[in-house]
Design a protein around this motif. Sequence first.
Motif, PDB file in Angstrom:
ATOM      1  N   ASN A  24       0.565  -1.186   0.096  1.00 16.62           N
ATOM      2  CA  ASN A  24      -0.109  -0.060   0.035  1.00 16.62           C
ATOM      3  C   ASN A  24       0.795   1.370  -0.014  1.00 16.62           C
ATOM      4  OD1 ASN A  24      -2.207  -1.416   0.209  1.00 16.62           O
ATOM      5  ND2 ASN A  24      -2.510  -1.438   2.222  1.00 16.62           N
ATOM      6  N   GLU A  47      -2.256   3.952  -0.681  1.00 18.66           N
ATOM      7  CA  GLU A  47      -3.040   3.173  -1.211  1.00 18.66           C
ATOM      8  C   GLU A  47      -4.475   3.394   0.122  1.00 18.66           C
ATOM      9  OE1 GLU A  47      -5.138  -0.350  -3.592  1.00 18.66           O
ATOM     10  OE2 GLU A  47      -2.962   0.236  -4.085  1.00 18.66           O
ATOM     11  N   THR A  59     -10.976   1.482  -3.784  1.00 18.82           N
ATOM     12  CA  THR A  59      -9.779   1.840  -3.346  1.00 18.82           C
ATOM     13  C   THR A  59      -9.077   3.089  -4.114  1.00 18.82           C
ATOM     14  OG1 THR A  59      -8.213   0.280  -4.661  1.00 18.82           O
ATOM     15  CG2 THR A  59      -8.695  -0.598  -2.497  1.00 18.82           C
TER      16      THR A  59
END
Length: 162
Positions: A24, A47, A59
């Motif tokens: 992420n 993210e 997302t």
Amino acid sequence: MNLLESKVIQTKLEKEIFIDQGSNIELKIFQFLEKDLPYYEFMVGLEFLRIRENEYYGTEKRYFGIRFTEDMQNLIVFEPDQHSIFAAKNEQEKQAVTELIIYVLTKSPNFKQLVTTMVNNFQHQNVVCEKEYKEVDAKQVKLEQLLNVHIENVKFQIQKKA
């Protein structure tokens, strides 16, 4: 049980949830020290899971930039022109984003692991000439400095990219 570190930013429209996992976080060397630009720039992408009205809304990757001088005495967080982590946020929401950025830069083990991996990649990079060697070495040194960011020792300000 493996608990994950996560941070939630409550906005007017939704909850933006950052889960501190390596997948992420994205780090790009954006601008390297040049004669007319006396600083280094990195772009950091985070993210987020988005929840609206208690429903999963997808997302989204949001970015912020970090800029620091040769001596690493000034660390400036700036808003990129597109996909800014600060976009469409009021002052209270921006304060929450600032806290998240401080966490990522100073405490996130996954951010530090990402930077360490990048440093290791530079150590194993094949270079052909002295100019490339100096450039790779300088990038490696700056990345290593990112591993030791302590917010109390660094000036922190948010500004639009100049």
